[in-house]
Write a protein that holds these residues in place. Structure first.
Motif, mmCIF file in Angstrom:
data_model
loop_
_atom_site.group_PDB
_atom_site.id
_atom_site.type_symbol
_atom_site.label_atom_id
_atom_site.label_comp_id
_atom_site.label_asym_id
_atom_site.label_seq_id
_atom_site.Cartn_x
_atom_site.Cartn_y
_atom_site.Cartn_z
ATOM 1 N N SER A 3 0.887 -1.187 0.284
ATOM 2 C CA SER A 3 -0.042 0.081 -0.149
ATOM 3 C C SER A 3 1.079 1.208 0.123
ATOM 4 N N SER A 187 4.510 -1.982 -10.566
ATOM 5 C CA SER A 187 3.484 -1.850 -9.582
ATOM 6 C C SER A 187 3.652 -1.033 -8.264
ATOM 7 N N LEU A 191 1.434 2.343 -7.761
ATOM 8 C CA LEU A 191 0.841 2.500 -6.283
ATOM 9 C C LEU A 191 1.253 4.049 -5.769
ATOM 10 N N GLU A 194 -0.553 6.675 -7.458
ATOM 11 C CA GLU A 194 -1.911 6.492 -7.680
ATOM 12 C C GLU A 194 -2.697 8.131 -7.047
ATOM 13 N N THR A 244 1.786 -8.562 -8.238
ATOM 14 C CA THR A 244 1.894 -7.363 -9.193
ATOM 15 C C THR A 244 0.914 -7.253 -10.433
ATOM 16 N N ILE A 247 -2.279 -5.138 -9.079
ATOM 17 C CA ILE A 247 -2.006 -3.751 -9.083
ATOM 18 C C ILE A 247 -1.982 -3.215 -10.437
ATOM 19 N N ARG A 250 -5.159 -3.000 -12.443
ATOM 20 C CA ARG A 250 -6.058 -1.577 -11.961
ATOM 21 C C ARG A 250 -5.636 -0.443 -12.406
#
Length: 322
Positions: A3, A187, A191, A194, A244, A247, A250
């Motif tokens: 995260s 990935s 993140l 994002e 991975t 992630i 998305r």
């Protein structure tokens, strides 16, 4: 699961141990690409690639008792070196399982960082099975090259730096292209970026080994038909990672695919205009920025590694003089 909070925690543990690498730009390179190209020079990271970040993140997050028993990694060379140096600086043992056809410079450097190197044939032997046997036999903790939450978090610290560096330059929108094997770097950066709506992550891979691009297109994890056959040895993985890929499915845009010759040309241009040394697998994102169609006016790429065999580097300079 990895995260943003895990990436920020990894950044705190990495502070003072990893380099904050520069975001480079050259007007003449922009002219060739016909767009602004900013290069995140992870080839200048300790051990010559971004992999030190993930190695340090994973080892530093281990419980002390587990860390004291040592670690195992399997890698064609960059993850090997990153884990080896991180282990050395933590004062613990590292055993590295490497393919026998990895570049000599990577094997030699891994040993120089104090690791025990065990070679295997990637065309006939299963590295996962070999790794599981070594882990069980020696009580080591396996640090996977990409499918590990703390490794992904360590690589994601690059995304935090990109966000800060682009903010200082007034850049609010860009395509971000990452060299991609199993997807740990991609990935992690996706993140970290994002929260920044103007940035979209794209993967870059060599032709014939574009499992991530095909997987993103199909929505399911695809497999490469061969294990070897590209100069981009650092990013030849059989299939996207189990951690991975969700992630990237998305968060990522379409994947970019380049030829080995385009990677070699990108190496030559990076040396001519930025004075940095890249290996083929570390140059595919720059190659995509230079040669891929339908990219925006501003592109940020990872120059993910510079541990190139001297003969291959000479080939790049001779075949594609800038």
């Amino acid at each position: 699961m990895t995260s943003l909070a895990l990436i920020e925690a990894a950044a705190r543990r990495l502070h003072g141990h990893a380099r904050e690498t520069p975001l480079l730009n050259a007007p003449l390179l922009d002219a060739i690409a016909r767009r602004r190209v900013f290069v995140k020079a992870e080839c200048l990271q300790l051990t010559g690639s971004f992999k030190f970040r993930g190695g340090w993140s994973a080892i530093s997050a281990l419980p002390p008792e587990a860390r004291s028993r040592g670690v195992l990694a399997f890698s064609s060379g960059n993850h090997a070196q990153g884990v080896a140096l991180a282990a050395q600086r933590h004062g613990i043992a590292a055993v590295i399982l490497m393919p026998a056809d990895a570049p000599d410079v990577k094997i030699d450097n891994t040993r120089a960082y104090g690791a025990e190197v065990i070679l295997y044939d990637r065309a006939t032997e299963d590295r996962d099975a070999l790794g599981a046997t070594l882990t069980a036999r020696r009580g080591l903790t396996l640090v996977k090259p990409y499918d590990d939450p703390q490794v992904i978090a360590g690589q994601g610290t690059i995304g935090l730096e990109i966000a800060a560096q682009t903010r200082a330059l007034g850049i609010t929108e860009a395509a971000v292209i990452a060299c991609c094997g199993g997807g740990g770097l991609s990935s992690g950066i996706a993140l970290a970026l994002e929260p920044h709506a103007g940035f979209r992550l794209h993967t870059a891979e060599p032709a014939g080994f574009d499992d991530m691009a095909r997987s993103l297109a199909s929505g399911a994890r695809e497999t490469n038909p061969a294990a070897t056959g590209s100069l981009c040895d650092a990013i030849l993985t059989p299939t996207p990672g189990a951690l991975t890929f969700p992630i990237l499915r998305r968060l990522a845009g379409r994947g970019c695919v380049v030829t080995d010759d385009q990677a070699l040309q990108a190496m030559s241009l990076a040396f001519a205009h930025l004075r940095i040394v890249l290996e083929p697998g570390g140059a595919v994102a720059l190659a995509a920025a230079l040669f891929a169609p339908d990219l925006p006016d501003t592109v940020i790429v990872t120059a993910s590694g510079g541990n190139v065999d001297p003969a291959i580097f000479r080939t790049a300079l001779d075949r594609f003089p800038a």
